[in-house]
Design a protein around this motif. Structure first.
Motif, PDB file in Angstrom:
ATOM      1  N   PRO A 157     -11.299  -3.175   0.055  1.00  0.00           N
ATOM      2  CA  PRO A 157      -9.153  -3.280  -0.317  1.00  0.00           C
ATOM      3  C   PRO A 157      -8.459  -1.792  -0.892  1.00  0.00           C
ATOM      4  O   PRO A 157      -7.482  -2.196  -1.101  1.00  0.00           O
ATOM      5  N   VAL A 198      -5.041  -3.766   8.382  1.00  0.00           N
ATOM      6  CA  VAL A 198      -4.438  -4.921   8.337  1.00  0.00           C
ATOM      7  C   VAL A 198      -3.367  -5.231   9.420  1.00  0.00           C
ATOM      8  O   VAL A 198      -3.228  -6.638   9.902  1.00  0.00           O
ATOM      9  N   GLN A 215      -5.738  -9.938   3.200  1.00  0.00           N
ATOM     10  CA  GLN A 215      -4.993  -9.542   1.468  1.00  0.00           C
ATOM     11  C   GLN A 215      -4.522  -9.826   0.859  1.00  0.00           C
ATOM     12  O   GLN A 215      -4.818  -9.144  -0.180  1.00  0.00           O
ATOM     13  N   ASN A 216      -3.978 -11.192   1.260  1.00  0.00           N
ATOM     14  CA  ASN A 216      -3.296 -12.157  -0.104  1.00  0.00           C
ATOM     15  C   ASN A 216      -3.248 -13.013   0.175  1.00  0.00           C
ATOM     16  O   ASN A 216      -2.476 -13.547   0.963  1.00  0.00           O
ATOM     17  N   ARG A 224      -6.125   1.505   4.706  1.00  0.00           N
ATOM     18  CA  ARG A 224      -6.337  -0.383   4.248  1.00  0.00           C
ATOM     19  C   ARG A 224      -4.901  -1.207   5.073  1.00  0.00           C
ATOM     20  O   ARG A 224      -5.394  -2.360   6.030  1.00  0.00           O
ATOM     21  N   HIS A 265       0.471  -0.779  -0.124  1.00  0.00           N
ATOM     22  CA  HIS A 265       0.018   0.129  -0.102  1.00  0.00           C
ATOM     23  C   HIS A 265       0.819   0.620   0.169  1.00  0.00           C
ATOM     24  O   HIS A 265       0.262   2.263   0.501  1.00  0.00           O
TER      25      HIS A 265
END
Length: 492
Positions: free
Chosen positions: A431, A441, A314-315, A437, A271
């Motif tokens: 997201p 997280v 997140q991923n 964000r 980010h």
């Protein structure tokens, strides 16, 4: 015009006086060091000098004061005045009120509380100044304000109840001074949460600056750890193994600090801009080496738990990379494997504990026996290490023994409030919301790591670690109320 010039002139005079005194004390400290004087005669004058300078900054540039505090706090435990690292974490490791870290904590509490009170009065003045126009606002706006304020009440109420339980533990404490010191340190962490929340509420653009201060704080401890690993100087022997401790008082504190920075760094990395990626990447590399070198098994497991949460939020591909990284560490870093290998054995041939996990199980029962001394408000914060010469290494049990049933209930309530705060921050940040964000997280991952770490480590008393956790808690508290519209470009 004389009135216009009076205030800058007064501020300038204060700055000059403060730094003159600081220079004299620093010079005295340098002479004492050259003469090989006791540690206290060297450290205390420098601590007083820096406190005077920081006090002036707190009065004139409070946000700068907070950034400086965050930047230096991780390196201050190396300046403790007395004691030595003990395998058991016994009584000789207790902090002194004259330690620079203690002085800084007290200064931050005073400055932070004064600033929060001033902000509250300023807000009240603004509301009263709006007159009848504010009172004639729409019912919809009033309901909206109430709805926004509701999430903010979970964490403040839980924090206040836990602090009250900590204060009550002092009443029946067997070592009042020690317990008072622990209450002050915990209070500093709670103040940090609400100071950061207010700072971000006033200006969301402060989030990148706070992140820079937090990650910059990791550079010196990590470099010192690398130096200890490469040269062998400064390593401490704990239960038969040599381990680095960086600028911290114990390798486990180093490990906990590193896992907070690693979890947060991985969450923020996607980010931020390219320049910020380089800085965070460097810090991740350094803290990763320091974490593995510390040999802190609990911190490694807690960090892994935090990264799993970050990956889920997140991923999911991060989980695959995480698995590959674990395999690579197992193959390439045999020292880490050795740290976990002895968990297969429980006792040595002489009947002693074969590893620190068995040692923990044995002395948890000893700590639990202390509950009978005062089951309601406990033996007093920080007293376990003085009574059985061992740290509890379990914050849930510590809360029960040292602050009684009341303390355990409020501690669990505080943890629940942290989880709720993380959920609200995640709910308010999608997201595509960039840095905000990432912060949400990061806090969720850090909360997960804290819940795991509290099972076998002393996170509650590792105040230096909790200060940095508190920064993310304060940001998440604000995000859970009204998410500031801050894009990733602000972190470039």
């Amino acid at each position: 015009m004389s009135h216009t010039l009076a205030r800058p002139a007064r501020e300038g005079a204060v700055w000059i006086a403060a730094f003159a005194v600081a220079a004299v004390l620093a010079a005295y400290s340098g002479i004492a060091f050259a003469l090989d004087s006791p540690r206290g005669t060297v450290v205390i004058p420098v601590a007083v000098a820096l406190s005077l300078a920081l006090g002036v900054i707190a009065l004139t540039r409070f946000f700068v004061f907070v950034l400086i505090v965050l930047g230096v706090r991780a390196s201050l435990d190396a300046t403790k005045l007395a004691g030595s690292i003990s395998p058991s974490g016994g009584g000789e490791t207790a902090a002194s009120w004259l330690d620079p870290s203690s002085i800084l904590g007290a200064l931050f509490i005073v400055a932070g509380l004064a600033w929060l009170v001033a902000q509250g009065r300023r807000a009240e003045g603004a509301q009263s100044g709006s007159g009848e126009g504010a009172q004639s606002g729409s019912a919809e706006g009033a309901q909206s304000g109430s709805a926004e304020g509701a999430p903010r009440r979970f964490l403040p109420v839980a924090a206040m109840l836990f602090l009250v339980a900590c204060v009550l533990s002092m009443v029946g404490s067997l070592y009042f001074g020690t317990s008072a010191g622990e209450v002050v340190r915990i209070g500093a962490v709670l103040v940090m949460i609400f100071v950061v929340e207010r700072l971000v509420a006033q200006d969301p653009a402060r989030i990148p600056q706070l992140m820079i201060a937090v990650f910059a704080a990791a550079v010196l401890p990590s470099l010192v750890t690398v130096q200890q690993l490469l040269t062998g100087d400064g390593l401490v022997e704990l239960n038969g193994s040599l381990r680095p401790h960086g600028t911290f008082w114990h390798p486990n504190a180093l490990g906990m600090f590193c896992h907070v920075l690693i979890v947060a760094g991985v969450a923020l990395f996607p980010h931020v801009g390219n320049r910020a990626k380089i800085g965070i990447g460097a810090v991740l590399a350094l803290t990763g080496i320091a974490l593995l070198g510390s040999g802190a098994r609990g911190a490694m497991i807690a960090g892994l738990a935090g990264l799993v949460v970050v990956g889920l939020l997140q991923n999911r591909r991060l989980l695959i990379g995480l698995g590959a990284l674990v395999v690579a560490i197992v193959i390439a870093v045999p020292a880490v494997v050795d740290r976990f290998a002895d968990l297969a054995e429980t006792r040595t041939e002489g009947g002693l504990e074969a590893n620190s996990l068995v040692w923990r199980f044995d002395h948890w029962s000893q700590a639990l026996d202390l509950l009978g001394l005062n089951p309601v408000t406990g033996t007093g914060l920080g007293t376990t290490r003085l009574l059985i010469y061992k740290e509890v290494h379990n914050d849930y049990l510590r809360a029960l023994v040292e602050s009684g049933l009341l303390g355990l209930v409020t501690y669990l309530g505080l943890l629940a409030a942290l989880v709720i705060t993380a959920y609200l921050a995640l709910r308010n940040t999608g997201p595509g919301r960039g840095l905000e964000r990432g912060c949400a997280v990061a806090f969720a991952g850090c909360v997960a790591a804290l819940l795991v770490s509290a099972i076998s480590d002393n996170a509650m008393t590792s105040v230096v670690v909790m200060w940095y956790f508190a920064v993310f808690a304060g940001i998440a508290l604000r995000l859970g109320t009204v998410a500031p519209r801050l894009g990733a470009e602000s972190a470039r």
